[in-house]
Design a protein around this motif. Sequence first.
Motif, mmCIF file in Angstrom:
data_model
loop_
_atom_site.group_PDB
_atom_site.id
_atom_site.type_symbol
_atom_site.label_atom_id
_atom_site.label_comp_id
_atom_site.label_asym_id
_atom_site.label_seq_id
_atom_site.Cartn_x
_atom_site.Cartn_y
_atom_site.Cartn_z
ATOM 1 N N LEU A 1 4.069 12.218 1.473
ATOM 2 C CA LEU A 1 3.210 11.045 1.278
ATOM 3 C C LEU A 1 3.775 10.087 0.226
ATOM 4 C CD1 LEU A 1 -0.211 12.962 1.206
ATOM 5 C CD2 LEU A 1 0.483 11.319 2.962
ATOM 6 N N ILE A 2 4.176 10.638 -0.903
ATOM 7 C CA ILE A 2 4.567 9.788 -2.041
ATOM 8 C C ILE A 2 5.899 9.085 -1.747
ATOM 9 C CG2 ILE A 2 5.208 9.801 -4.480
ATOM 10 C CD1 ILE A 2 3.261 12.247 -4.754
ATOM 11 N N GLY A 3 5.865 7.763 -1.790
ATOM 12 C CA GLY A 3 7.063 6.966 -1.510
ATOM 13 C C GLY A 3 7.427 6.922 -0.030
ATOM 14 N N ARG B 1 0.085 20.357 -2.726
ATOM 15 C CA ARG B 1 1.088 19.810 -3.678
ATOM 16 C C ARG B 1 2.496 20.099 -3.169
ATOM 17 N NH1 ARG B 1 -2.005 21.599 -9.032
ATOM 18 N NH2 ARG B 1 -3.194 19.681 -9.349
ATOM 19 N N GLU B 2 2.671 21.296 -2.670
ATOM 20 C CA GLU B 2 4.024 21.683 -2.244
ATOM 21 C C GLU B 2 4.424 21.027 -0.930
ATOM 22 O OE1 GLU B 2 4.669 25.840 -2.751
ATOM 23 O OE2 GLU B 2 6.334 25.814 -1.303
ATOM 24 N N GLU B 3 3.489 21.019 0.027
ATOM 25 C CA GLU B 3 3.865 20.582 1.382
ATOM 26 C C GLU B 3 3.544 19.111 1.677
ATOM 27 O OE1 GLU B 3 5.550 22.460 3.310
ATOM 28 O OE2 GLU B 3 5.324 24.332 2.166
ATOM 29 N N ALA B 4 2.398 18.647 1.211
ATOM 30 C CA ALA B 4 1.959 17.313 1.648
ATOM 31 C C ALA B 4 2.453 16.188 0.741
ATOM 32 C CB ALA B 4 0.425 17.279 1.734
ATOM 33 N N LEU B 5 2.432 16.420 -0.567
ATOM 34 C CA LEU B 5 2.761 15.315 -1.473
ATOM 35 C C LEU B 5 4.150 14.730 -1.228
ATOM 36 C CD1 LEU B 5 0.054 16.020 -2.607
ATOM 37 C CD2 LEU B 5 1.005 15.935 -4.926
ATOM 38 N N LEU C 1 -0.157 14.423 6.965
ATOM 39 C CA LEU C 1 -0.927 15.625 6.593
ATOM 40 C C LEU C 1 -0.773 16.710 7.652
ATOM 41 C CD1 LEU C 1 -4.155 13.891 5.200
ATOM 42 C CD2 LEU C 1 -2.460 15.186 3.876
ATOM 43 N N HIS C 2 -0.836 16.311 8.916
ATOM 44 C CA HIS C 2 -0.649 17.293 9.992
ATOM 45 C C HIS C 2 0.756 17.900 9.941
ATOM 46 C CE1 HIS C 2 -4.234 17.457 12.459
ATOM 47 N NE2 HIS C 2 -4.383 16.148 12.344
ATOM 48 N N ALA C 3 1.762 17.043 9.724
ATOM 49 C CA ALA C 3 3.145 17.543 9.689
ATOM 50 C C ALA C 3 3.327 18.505 8.513
ATOM 51 C CB ALA C 3 4.114 16.368 9.572
ATOM 52 N N ALA C 4 2.726 18.160 7.377
ATOM 53 C CA ALA C 4 2.842 19.023 6.193
ATOM 54 C C ALA C 4 2.165 20.365 6.443
ATOM 55 C CB ALA C 4 2.191 18.336 4.999
ATOM 56 N N THR D 1 0.808 -1.222 0.000
ATOM 57 C CA THR D 1 0.000 0.000 0.000
ATOM 58 C C THR D 1 0.845 1.278 0.000
ATOM 59 O OG1 THR D 1 -0.162 0.064 2.400
ATOM 60 C CG2 THR D 1 -1.894 -1.144 1.236
ATOM 61 N N LEU D 2 2.141 1.159 -0.286
ATOM 62 C CA LEU D 2 2.956 2.382 -0.323
ATOM 63 C C LEU D 2 2.383 3.355 -1.358
ATOM 64 C CD1 LEU D 2 5.584 3.583 0.945
ATOM 65 C CD2 LEU D 2 6.749 2.868 -1.168
ATOM 66 N N ILE D 3 2.215 4.597 -0.930
ATOM 67 C CA ILE D 3 1.622 5.592 -1.835
ATOM 68 C C ILE D 3 2.639 5.958 -2.922
ATOM 69 C CG2 ILE D 3 0.768 7.975 -1.991
ATOM 70 C CD1 ILE D 3 -0.443 7.610 0.803
ATOM 71 N N THR D 4 2.214 5.822 -4.187
ATOM 72 C CA THR D 4 3.125 6.145 -5.297
ATOM 73 C C THR D 4 2.731 7.432 -6.005
ATOM 74 O OG1 THR D 4 1.794 4.669 -6.667
ATOM 75 C CG2 THR D 4 3.867 3.790 -5.769
ATOM 76 N N ASP D 5 1.494 7.871 -5.827
ATOM 77 C CA ASP D 5 1.108 9.137 -6.447
ATOM 78 C C ASP D 5 -0.122 9.703 -5.730
ATOM 79 O OD1 ASP D 5 1.286 11.287 -8.116
ATOM 80 O OD2 ASP D 5 0.564 10.245 -9.916
ATOM 81 N N VAL D 6 -0.193 11.012 -5.691
ATOM 82 C CA VAL D 6 -1.394 11.700 -5.198
ATOM 83 C C VAL D 6 -1.715 12.774 -6.226
ATOM 84 C CG1 VAL D 6 -2.424 13.104 -3.364
ATOM 85 C CG2 VAL D 6 -0.742 11.348 -2.776
ATOM 86 N N ARG D 7 -2.908 12.730 -6.781
ATOM 87 C CA ARG D 7 -3.300 13.737 -7.777
ATOM 88 C C ARG D 7 -4.447 14.562 -7.212
ATOM 89 N NH1 ARG D 7 -4.483 11.387 -13.353
ATOM 90 N NH2 ARG D 7 -4.239 13.589 -13.864
ATOM 91 N N LEU D 8 -4.358 15.851 -7.365
ATOM 92 C CA LEU D 8 -5.373 16.755 -6.817
ATOM 93 C C LEU D 8 -5.970 17.587 -7.943
ATOM 94 C CD1 LEU D 8 -3.294 18.077 -3.761
ATOM 95 C CD2 LEU D 8 -5.058 16.308 -3.730
ATOM 96 N N ARG D 9 -7.268 17.806 -7.861
ATOM 97 C CA ARG D 9 -7.905 18.653 -8.873
ATOM 98 C C ARG D 9 -9.099 19.367 -8.268
ATOM 99 N NH1 ARG D 9 -9.147 13.442 -9.793
ATOM 100 N NH2 ARG D 9 -7.275 13.187 -11.012
#
Length: 401
Positions: free
Chosen positions: A68-70, A61-65, A84-87, A2-10
């Motif tokens: 999270l990713i990898g 995108r700048e702080e959280a991704l 998310l809190h740390a970001a 379940t390692l996060i490999t991508d987060v896309r936001l729109r």
Amino acid sequence: MTLITDVRLRRVLDSRGNATVEADVLTESGGFGRGKAPSGASTGEYEAIELPANEAIANAREEALPRLIGEVHAGNQRDVDAALHAADGTDDFSGIGANSAVAISMAAAKAGADVLGAPLYQHLGGTFRGNEYPTPLGNIIGGGEHAADATNIQEFLAAPVGAPSVEEAVFANAAVHQEVHDILADRDLPAGKGDEGAWAPSISDDEAFEIMDEAVETVADDFGFAISFGLDVAGAELYDAEEDGYVYDDGVKSTEEQIEYIAGKVEEYDLVYVEDPLDENDYEAFADLTAQVGDQTLVCGDDLFVTNVERLQAGINADAGNSILIKPNQIGTLTDAVDAIELATANGYESVVSHRSGETEDTTIAHLAVATDAPFIKTGAVGGERTAKLNELIRIEDNAV
Ligand SMILES: O=C(O)[C@@H](CO)OP(=O)(O)O
Ligand SMILES: [Mg+2]
């Protein structure tokens, strides 16, 4: 894995036509989850901060991704939400926006469930969660911050407490909604709908009580089980500090009068649920009302507690209310929402999981309510963004998700 490999936001639309945040979370083994942030109109003073969607997306995108990713496994919700809190770096999500936070939090939970091949409610609640389902509270007549020129009390909610199944309960609420339409038509009262699909006629609160009473009785007879009703007073919106009272179309009620008024309505109509009957800063008044009617009805804190464990703990200490409304976007993550539910349960408070007036087709709250054994879920009665949750509840009950 379940390692996060991508987060896309729109940016996508919510039910009011405003921009909101949608998040996609992808994992190493092909897991996928999508979450969308809802948005309130009668927001509590102490809620986590929603930023304009563009800003929330850019900041996340700048702080959280990068955190999270990898770095984090979607299946481990506490790690996702801690990242998310740390970001964010603030105590109210004003850094990345509670809208980005909650969309990512919900998307990660769904991606985690997807990898497991389990329904979201099972991932969140575990196999020993029991076999209970929440009773849907259906918003039937409304005003307040959700419709102009309508009732002062924000929501009159059908509560099909005797329904033998979620499916029957959902259809009973829709029938009450239809019945109220017919009563209004008989009385020559034209009515549009408010933000949550409730009828918003220009009538007094007293007339709304009468109409609700008549409608739930008629539908209860037709369906053959008990249907009660309840309220979201949204007291903080009625309270005016300068007037030192609750401002209704027909005058101002002092705090004592407001307590007496609500307690009277609980008695008169056997209300099973009263949300935010008093101002969001008045723990004492909540405690007074709870002492009077807390053994007959749920006195629920929405703007009072804002899904926040510190505010809930203050309420527990003061004996204010006996239940808490749970809105994940009020606090920013699923972990924070579940922490509030756990604190409530440990102290004998019920949890009621809720939508917002601005919604999307996201169904996470249906799963959260089932996962946590909430006695009620507040998610409207009609309208696509409301039926998305109601129909998901029917599918959950039918083992079809
Ligand atoms: O007050 C409430 O409980 C909600 C949902 O019904 O409204 P809003 O999302 O506008 O805060
Ligand atoms: Mg409310």
